[in-house]
Design a protein around this motif. Structure first.
Motif, short mmCIF file in Angstrom:
data_model
loop_
_atom_site.label_atom_id
_atom_site.label_comp_id
_atom_site.label_asym_id
_atom_site.label_seq_id
_atom_site.Cartn_x
_atom_site.Cartn_y
_atom_site.Cartn_z
N ALA A 173 0.85 -1.19 0.00
CA ALA A 173 0.00 0.00 0.00
C ALA A 173 0.88 1.24 0.00
CB ALA A 173 -0.93 0.00 1.23
N ILE A 174 0.24 2.36 -0.28
CA ILE A 174 0.86 3.68 -0.16
C ILE A 174 0.11 4.41 0.94
CG2 ILE A 174 1.40 5.86 -1.30
CD1 ILE A 174 1.48 4.35 -3.93
N THR A 175 0.78 4.66 2.03
CA THR A 175 0.15 5.33 3.16
C THR A 175 0.15 6.83 2.93
OG1 THR A 175 0.91 3.60 4.67
CG2 THR A 175 0.21 5.68 5.65
N LEU A 176 -1.05 7.41 2.94
CA LEU A 176 -1.21 8.86 2.76
C LEU A 176 -1.76 9.44 4.04
CD1 LEU A 176 -1.23 11.38 0.94
CD2 LEU A 176 -3.55 10.75 0.25
N GLN A 177 -1.03 10.33 4.65
CA GLN A 177 -1.42 10.91 5.92
C GLN A 177 -1.75 12.39 5.74
OE1 GLN A 177 0.28 9.67 9.85
NE2 GLN A 177 1.28 11.64 9.68
N LEU A 178 -2.91 12.80 6.24
CA LEU A 178 -3.36 14.18 6.11
C LEU A 178 -2.98 14.98 7.34
CD1 LEU A 178 -6.94 13.39 4.75
CD2 LEU A 178 -4.85 13.78 3.44
N ARG A 179 -2.91 16.28 7.16
CA ARG A 179 -2.58 17.14 8.30
C ARG A 179 -3.75 17.27 9.26
NH1 ARG A 179 2.19 19.71 7.43
NH2 ARG A 179 2.96 19.77 5.29
N ASN A 180 -4.97 17.16 8.71
CA ASN A 180 -6.17 17.32 9.53
C ASN A 180 -7.20 16.30 9.09
OD1 ASN A 180 -8.80 18.48 10.54
ND2 ASN A 180 -7.40 20.01 11.34
N THR A 181 -7.92 15.73 10.06
CA THR A 181 -8.92 14.71 9.74
C THR A 181 -10.05 15.28 8.89
OG1 THR A 181 -8.41 13.71 11.88
CG2 THR A 181 -10.38 12.94 10.79
N GLU A 182 -10.33 16.57 9.00
CA GLU A 182 -11.39 17.18 8.21
C GLU A 182 -11.10 17.15 6.72
OE1 GLU A 182 -11.81 21.06 9.79
OE2 GLU A 182 -12.69 20.41 11.69
N GLN A 183 -9.86 16.90 6.32
CA GLN A 183 -9.51 16.86 4.91
C GLN A 183 -9.76 15.48 4.29
OE1 GLN A 183 -5.35 17.81 5.20
NE2 GLN A 183 -5.70 20.02 5.38
N LEU A 184 -10.34 14.56 5.06
CA LEU A 184 -10.45 13.17 4.61
C LEU A 184 -11.33 13.04 3.38
CD1 LEU A 184 -9.72 10.24 5.19
CD2 LEU A 184 -11.72 10.09 6.67
N GLU A 185 -12.51 13.65 3.40
CA GLU A 185 -13.42 13.50 2.27
C GLU A 185 -12.88 14.17 1.02
OE1 GLU A 185 -15.91 11.53 2.18
OE2 GLU A 185 -15.57 10.98 4.28
N ALA A 186 -12.24 15.33 1.17
CA ALA A 186 -11.66 15.99 0.00
C ALA A 186 -10.53 15.14 -0.60
CB ALA A 186 -11.13 17.37 0.40
N ALA A 187 -9.72 14.53 0.26
CA ALA A 187 -8.65 13.67 -0.23
C ALA A 187 -9.21 12.43 -0.91
CB ALA A 187 -7.74 13.28 0.93
N ARG A 188 -10.28 11.88 -0.36
CA ARG A 188 -10.89 10.70 -0.98
C ARG A 188 -11.42 11.04 -2.37
NH1 ARG A 188 -13.25 6.46 1.70
NH2 ARG A 188 -13.48 7.74 3.58
N ALA A 189 -12.10 12.18 -2.49
CA ALA A 189 -12.64 12.59 -3.79
C ALA A 189 -11.53 12.82 -4.81
CB ALA A 189 -13.48 13.85 -3.62
N ARG A 190 -10.43 13.43 -4.35
CA ARG A 190 -9.30 13.68 -5.25
C ARG A 190 -8.67 12.37 -5.72
NH1 ARG A 190 -7.01 15.95 -9.41
NH2 ARG A 190 -4.74 16.17 -9.24
#
Length: 363
Positions: A173-190
């Motif tokens: 896998a490629i682990t992608l870590q966000l700075r803030n949990t609120e960015q999760l949906e935007a990252a998923r859509a991207r």
């Protein structure tokens, strides 16, 4: 982001004659170091106090349980660590002479490797067993006991050599870590967009932490139900307290109510007076409670208190975050204000229905 390769294998300590099944976690040293710096909830560095050395290609980190079971006593000085029992000779006389000679010769030539080295055995992509030797640098305790008893962290290149050999290497896998949990949906859509365009030919899928760890949502649901139950209890206490306070206020001011009615105030005016008093009482109580909770949270966050969450072996600092949770504060304020108005309505209605003559004659 960093690539990782996770596989099951067997770790063995040749010097002590011990082995056990392990979970081998291959990652890049720099990428893993960056992931370990994430601390959105300000809990501190915690138990991840060691990282792989980028200068040592054969370096490895192991869990405390792995070190204990492999009898690497230098890394578990605070725990009992003894030698394994001597193997029992079973049917040694039944072995052919040439095999018995080979076994004795192997035991005589057996020497412990230099340093704290262990061997990792795993199946390659072709199905054949493959083995590498790594140098244990330190023990890194894991949060869950099951993982602490099986964790072995090595460099990604070593893990790829163990699995793929000279073939084309890959990752789990490629682990992608966000700075803030609120960015999760935007990252998923991207990512979903990239999977349909640029990365359409790659067999990729996106899974967030809650999907990979179902226990996380179960624990959140458990604590959510506990807190909702406590909120219901607090609302009941607030209802009875405000209602009792307003009832006493109506009883003590019966004569004043009669006087106000006698000078021309209507029933709606009397009811509005007591409703406003109930609202003011609720506002003062809510603001006092918020200020007190902020002060207590400040003290608790700096007290150094810890607790053990379910399934976790290492203590976690207790951190209470109230400042900045504006949605939660506003919802609590609105709920308590509604409870104060509701509990004040019946005493206010009773005060408005008091007969003028009876109110003036009240003693």
């Amino acid at each position: 982001s960093t690539p990782v390769l996770i596989l099951n294998g067997i770790a063995g300590n040749y010097a002590a004659g011990t082995s056990r099944p392990v979970l081998i976690y291959g990652s890049e040293a720099a990428g893993q170091e960056a992931l370990n710096q994430w601390d959105e909830y300000h809990l501190g560095k915690g138990i991840r106090d060691h990282t792989l050395s980028a200068k040592e290609p054969d370096a490895a980190l192991i869990g405390t349980g792995v070190a204990r079971m492999l009898q690497l006593c230098d890394f578990i000085a605070d725990q009992p660590c003894g030698s394994s029992p001597s193997p029992v000779e079973n049917n040694s006389a039944a072995l052919p002479d040439d095999l018995m000679q080979l076994v004795q010769h192997t035991r005589e030539e057996r020497k412990a490797p230099a340093g704290a080295q262990i061997e990792l055995l795993a199946a390659s992509v072709g199905g054949a067993p493959n083995i590498i030797r790594v140098q244990v640098e330190a023990v890194q305790s894991q949060a869950a006991r099951e993982l602490d008893d099986s964790y072995v962290g090595i460099h990604l290149a070593q893990a790829q050599q163990l699995v793929f050999g000279h073939d084309r290497p890959g990752v789990t896998a490629i682990t992608l870590q966000l700075r803030n949990t609120e960015q999760l949906e935007a990252a998923r859509a991207r990512l979903q967009q990239l999977f349909k365009t640029t990365l359409a030919d790659e067999p990729l899928a996106v899974y967030d932490f809650s999907q990979l760890q179902p226990l996380y949502n179960q624990i959140l649901d458990m604590f959510g139900k506990i807190f909702h139950f406590l909120l219901a209890l607090i609302l009941c206490i607030a209802l009875f307290t405000v209602s009792n306070t307003m009832s006493m206020a109506v009883l003590e001011r019966t004569i004043e109510i009669g006087t106000l009615r006698a000078v021309g105030l209507k029933r709606q005016d009397i009811q509005r007076l007591f409703l406003n008093e109930g609202i003011l009482l609720g506002m003062i109580g809510c603001l006092t409670g918020i200020l007190l909770s902020l002060f207590l949270a400040y003290l608790i966050n700096r007290s150094g208190l810890t607790w053990h969450p379910p399934g976790v072996i290492a203590p976690v600092p207790i951190k209470i975050q109230i400042w900045g949770e504006w949605t939660m504060l506003l919802s609590v304020l609105v709920i308590l204000m509604v409870a104060a108005v509701f509990s004040s309505w019946w005493p206010a209605r009773r005060a408005a229905n008091v007969h003028i003559v009876q109110a003036l004659r009240h003693a």
